[in-house]
Design a protein around this motif. Structure first.
Motif, short mmCIF file in Angstrom:
data_model
loop_
_atom_site.label_atom_id
_atom_site.label_comp_id
_atom_site.label_asym_id
_atom_site.label_seq_id
_atom_site.Cartn_x
_atom_site.Cartn_y
_atom_site.Cartn_z
N THR A 63 -5.92 -25.18 3.92
CA THR A 63 -5.45 -26.41 4.57
C THR A 63 -5.42 -27.56 3.59
O THR A 63 -4.45 -28.32 3.53
CB THR A 63 -6.36 -26.75 5.77
N LEU A 64 -6.49 -27.71 2.80
CA LEU A 64 -6.53 -28.79 1.80
C LEU A 64 -5.43 -28.61 0.75
O LEU A 64 -4.81 -29.59 0.32
CB LEU A 64 -7.90 -28.84 1.15
N THR A 65 -5.18 -27.37 0.36
CA THR A 65 -4.11 -27.09 -0.60
C THR A 65 -2.75 -27.47 -0.02
O THR A 65 -1.93 -28.09 -0.70
CB THR A 65 -4.12 -25.61 -1.01
N PHE A 66 -2.52 -27.10 1.24
CA PHE A 66 -1.23 -27.45 1.85
C PHE A 66 -1.07 -28.95 1.97
O PHE A 66 0.02 -29.49 1.72
CB PHE A 66 -1.09 -26.79 3.22
N LEU A 67 -2.13 -29.65 2.36
CA LEU A 67 -2.03 -31.11 2.49
C LEU A 67 -1.78 -31.78 1.14
O LEU A 67 -1.11 -32.81 1.07
CB LEU A 67 -3.30 -31.67 3.13
N ALA A 68 -2.30 -31.18 0.07
CA ALA A 68 -2.12 -31.76 -1.26
C ALA A 68 -0.77 -31.41 -1.87
O ALA A 68 -0.17 -32.25 -2.56
CB ALA A 68 -3.25 -31.30 -2.18
N THR A 69 -0.30 -30.19 -1.66
CA THR A 69 0.90 -29.74 -2.37
C THR A 69 2.14 -29.56 -1.49
O THR A 69 3.25 -29.55 -2.00
CB THR A 69 0.64 -28.38 -3.06
N ARG A 70 1.93 -29.33 -0.20
CA ARG A 70 3.03 -29.01 0.73
C ARG A 70 3.78 -27.74 0.32
O ARG A 70 4.95 -27.56 0.65
CB ARG A 70 4.02 -30.15 0.88
N SER A 71 3.10 -26.87 -0.42
CA SER A 71 3.70 -25.62 -0.88
C SER A 71 3.08 -24.45 -0.13
O SER A 71 1.87 -24.23 -0.21
CB SER A 71 3.47 -25.45 -2.38
N MET A 72 3.90 -23.70 0.56
CA MET A 72 3.41 -22.55 1.32
C MET A 72 2.87 -21.46 0.39
O MET A 72 1.86 -20.82 0.69
CB MET A 72 4.51 -22.00 2.22
N VAL A 73 3.52 -21.27 -0.75
CA VAL A 73 3.08 -20.24 -1.69
C VAL A 73 1.69 -20.57 -2.22
O VAL A 73 0.80 -19.72 -2.22
CB VAL A 73 4.10 -20.09 -2.85
N TRP A 74 1.48 -21.82 -2.66
CA TRP A 74 0.16 -22.20 -3.16
C TRP A 74 -0.89 -22.16 -2.06
O TRP A 74 -2.06 -21.85 -2.30
CB TRP A 74 0.20 -23.57 -3.83
N THR A 75 -0.50 -22.48 -0.84
CA THR A 75 -1.42 -22.42 0.28
C THR A 75 -1.93 -20.99 0.47
O THR A 75 -3.14 -20.76 0.62
CB THR A 75 -0.73 -22.90 1.57
#
Length: 108
Positions: free
Chosen positions: A81-93
């Protein structure tokens, strides 16, 4: 009635209920208009269904509520969740969430 008969009656009842409710919109088409408040409420159905499926898996371990740091699924979801909020990238999430979950699962 025997147990097999009750089972088949239950299957028939559930199947017919499902068929009627799902086909009613196809058969009635535009003649059946839902009230605006119902249409508005149905917008939240997909998110609610997803939360109902994912929530118990994340919050429980062995059938018991587990909100502490020893729950790798929950911590992996927090990292994702924190990764998505920071990057908006589904792959990185997905990458960060699965890496965090795997590392925490192997570590504990």
């Amino acid at each position: 009635m025997t147990q097999d008969a009750w089972m088949w009656l239950a299957i028939l009842g559930v199947s017919s209920t499902t068929l009627i409710t799902r086909c009613s919109f196809l058969v009635l088409g535009e003649r059946a208009k839902l009230p605006p408040i119902v249409e508005h409420a149905l917008r939240y159905a997909p998110g609610a269904a997803l939360a109902a499926l994912v929530g118990p898996e994340l919050l429980t371990q062995g059938g018991h509520l587990q909100l502490g740091p020893d729950n790798p699924k929950l911590l992996g979801a927090v990292a994702a969740t924190l990764t998505f909020l920071a990057t908006r990238s589904m792959v990185w999430t997905i990458v960060v969430g699965m890496a965090a979950f795997t590392a925490l699962r192997l570590w504990s």
